[in-house]
Design a protein around this motif. Structure first.
Motif, PDB file in Angstrom:
ATOM      1  N   LYS A 129       0.736  -1.406  -0.070  1.00 39.65           N
ATOM      2  CA  LYS A 129       0.172  -0.020  -0.053  1.00 39.65           C
ATOM      3  C   LYS A 129       0.845   1.291   0.101  1.00 39.65           C
ATOM      4  O   LYS A 129       0.577   2.234  -0.804  1.00 39.65           O
ATOM      5  CB  LYS A 129      -0.939  -0.118   1.275  1.00 39.65           C
ATOM      6  N   ARG A 130       1.873   1.346   0.632  1.00 38.89           N
ATOM      7  CA  ARG A 130       2.778   2.338   0.431  1.00 38.89           C
ATOM      8  C   ARG A 130       3.535   2.631  -0.750  1.00 38.89           C
ATOM      9  O   ARG A 130       3.588   3.948  -1.094  1.00 38.89           O
ATOM     10  CB  ARG A 130       3.850   2.184   1.720  1.00 38.89           C
ATOM     11  N   ALA A 132       2.126   1.753  -3.452  1.00 42.25           N
ATOM     12  CA  ALA A 132       1.277   1.972  -4.395  1.00 42.25           C
ATOM     13  C   ALA A 132       0.847   3.393  -4.292  1.00 42.25           C
ATOM     14  O   ALA A 132       0.279   3.987  -5.413  1.00 42.25           O
ATOM     15  CB  ALA A 132       0.124   1.138  -3.979  1.00 42.25           C
ATOM     16  N   ARG A 133       1.257   4.026  -3.142  1.00 41.48           N
ATOM     17  CA  ARG A 133       0.835   5.465  -3.226  1.00 41.48           C
ATOM     18  C   ARG A 133       1.856   6.375  -4.237  1.00 41.48           C
ATOM     19  O   ARG A 133       1.397   7.509  -4.606  1.00 41.48           O
ATOM     20  CB  ARG A 133       0.911   6.319  -1.800  1.00 41.48           C
ATOM     21  N   ILE A 134       2.926   5.850  -4.460  1.00 37.71           N
ATOM     22  CA  ILE A 134       3.763   6.250  -5.266  1.00 37.71           C
ATOM     23  C   ILE A 134       3.754   5.916  -6.786  1.00 37.71           C
ATOM     24  O   ILE A 134       3.775   6.698  -7.791  1.00 37.71           O
ATOM     25  CB  ILE A 134       5.301   5.980  -4.944  1.00 37.71           C
ATOM     26  N   GLU A 135       3.642   4.647  -6.832  1.00 34.63           N
ATOM     27  CA  GLU A 135       3.522   4.118  -8.095  1.00 34.63           C
ATOM     28  C   GLU A 135       2.582   2.665  -8.228  1.00 34.63           C
ATOM     29  O   GLU A 135       2.680   2.005  -7.049  1.00 34.63           O
ATOM     30  CB  GLU A 135       5.120   3.496  -8.880  1.00 34.63           C
ATOM     31  N   MET A 144      -3.081   0.049  -6.932  1.00 34.85           N
ATOM     32  CA  MET A 144      -2.671   1.227  -7.245  1.00 34.85           C
ATOM     33  C   MET A 144      -3.481   2.383  -6.337  1.00 34.85           C
ATOM     34  O   MET A 144      -4.406   1.777  -5.618  1.00 34.85           O
ATOM     35  CB  MET A 144      -2.830   2.157  -8.468  1.00 34.85           C
ATOM     36  N   SER A 145      -2.925   3.685  -6.076  1.00 36.83           N
ATOM     37  CA  SER A 145      -3.804   4.397  -5.214  1.00 36.83           C
ATOM     38  C   SER A 145      -5.169   4.806  -5.950  1.00 36.83           C
ATOM     39  O   SER A 145      -5.221   4.628  -7.202  1.00 36.83           O
ATOM     40  CB  SER A 145      -3.036   5.818  -4.821  1.00 36.83           C
ATOM     41  N   GLU A 187      -6.375   7.712  -6.164  1.00 34.32           N
ATOM     42  CA  GLU A 187      -6.282   8.674  -6.875  1.00 34.32           C
ATOM     43  C   GLU A 187      -5.892   8.687  -8.373  1.00 34.32           C
ATOM     44  O   GLU A 187      -6.275   9.018  -9.349  1.00 34.32           O
ATOM     45  CB  GLU A 187      -5.303   9.849  -6.209  1.00 34.32           C
TER      46      GLU A 187
END
Length: 80
Positions: A17-18, A20-23, A38-39, A41
């Protein structure tokens, strides 16, 4: 792009999850990609969704509950 095996994903979902916030994180099963994490957003961006959760919640006041909503008012049978 980050890649994790399904075993790694199951052992450390928080890490996935961490990242996936970036990529996007590709989850593999036996070396083949099967899922993408993925996030929300990022998902909204690629899907073209423009409403935010705030917009959707604001619409709740405008929506009129019809016959489907009446089912919630009916008493439930108890005792099996």
């Amino acid at each position: 792009m980050a890649t994790m095996s399904s075993r790694e994903f199951n052992q450390d979902v928080g890490k996935a999850k961490r990242v996936a916030r970036i990529e996007p994180v590709f989850i593999t099963d036996r070396g083949r990609p099967t899922h993408v994490l993925m996030s929300f957003e990022a998902f909204r961006q690629i899907s073209g969704q423009t409403e935010s959760i705030i917009d959707l919640l604001a619409m709740e006041d405008e929506v009129e509950v019809g016959a489907a909503g009446d089912a919630w008012d009916k008493p439930r049978r108890t005792g099996l």
